[in-house]
Design a protein around this motif. Sequence first.
Motif, short mmCIF file in Angstrom:
data_model
loop_
_atom_site.label_atom_id
_atom_site.label_comp_id
_atom_site.label_asym_id
_atom_site.label_seq_id
_atom_site.Cartn_x
_atom_site.Cartn_y
_atom_site.Cartn_z
N VAL A 160 0.70 -1.22 0.00
CA VAL A 160 -0.08 0.02 0.01
C VAL A 160 0.88 1.10 -0.20
N GLU A 161 1.96 1.28 1.03
CA GLU A 161 2.82 2.40 1.08
C GLU A 161 3.77 2.65 -0.30
N LEU A 162 4.37 1.93 -0.70
CA LEU A 162 4.96 1.92 -1.91
C LEU A 162 4.21 2.25 -3.21
N SER A 163 2.91 1.65 -3.52
CA SER A 163 1.92 1.97 -4.70
C SER A 163 1.77 3.35 -4.47
N THR A 164 1.19 3.71 -3.27
CA THR A 164 0.63 5.23 -3.15
C THR A 164 1.87 6.05 -3.01
N GLN A 171 -6.73 8.09 -12.14
CA GLN A 171 -7.08 8.09 -10.80
C GLN A 171 -8.22 7.20 -10.34
N ILE A 172 -9.06 6.93 -11.10
CA ILE A 172 -10.21 6.16 -10.87
C ILE A 172 -9.70 4.63 -10.70
N GLN A 194 -6.40 -0.17 -5.58
CA GLN A 194 -6.08 -0.10 -3.97
C GLN A 194 -7.31 -0.62 -3.25
N LYS A 195 -8.46 -0.81 -3.60
CA LYS A 195 -9.74 -1.34 -3.03
C LYS A 195 -9.16 -2.86 -3.04
N ALA A 218 1.64 -4.15 -11.66
CA ALA A 218 0.48 -3.03 -12.05
C ALA A 218 0.69 -1.79 -11.29
N THR A 219 1.28 -1.85 -10.20
CA THR A 219 1.19 -0.48 -9.31
C THR A 219 2.57 0.09 -9.25
#
Length: 165
Positions: free
Chosen positions: A11-15, A109-110, A116-117, A148-149
């Motif tokens: 989560v942290e690295l993808s964001t 963005q979507i 992320q969900k 993918a992220t």
Amino acid sequence: MPRPKTKNELVELSTKNYKRLLDYVNSFSEEKLASEFPKGLLNRNVRDVLAHLHHWHLMMMDWYTVGMKGNKPEMPAKGYTWKTTPDLNREIWKKYNTADLDDIKKQLQISFEDLQKIIHKHTEEELFEKRRYKWTGTTSLAAYLISATSSHYDWAYKLIKKSMK
């Protein structure tokens, strides 16, 4: 940060990589954003790169949807193999090469939020255990999500940075 090994790291690295990419893109003037990259690159400008990311998000979500229903997704896409990914990327480029940059940014963005969900709804074990899902083969769900992220955002950032000099 090294390749994620936990849900929190994913989560942290993808964001972080997504934000770094968008902050960098948003730092350019409209004129600079419309400029062409050096010859020889498939993705000719920032829009092309962001559209590429968005489309790969959509493919990842399709693989996930089909795979989690117990079916085998067509990867990377119907009519393509991993060896013919360059051909697939050319088709992706053709699909979006006249799109509006602002529209692509909104779509990206979507699709980012949708991925992320998916990450958030799974436990660490569900994400990182290899062979847990038949459709992921010998690897883990996280391996696909990382590709993918965070890894893809890092590729995009480096490509744009190199091309905008």
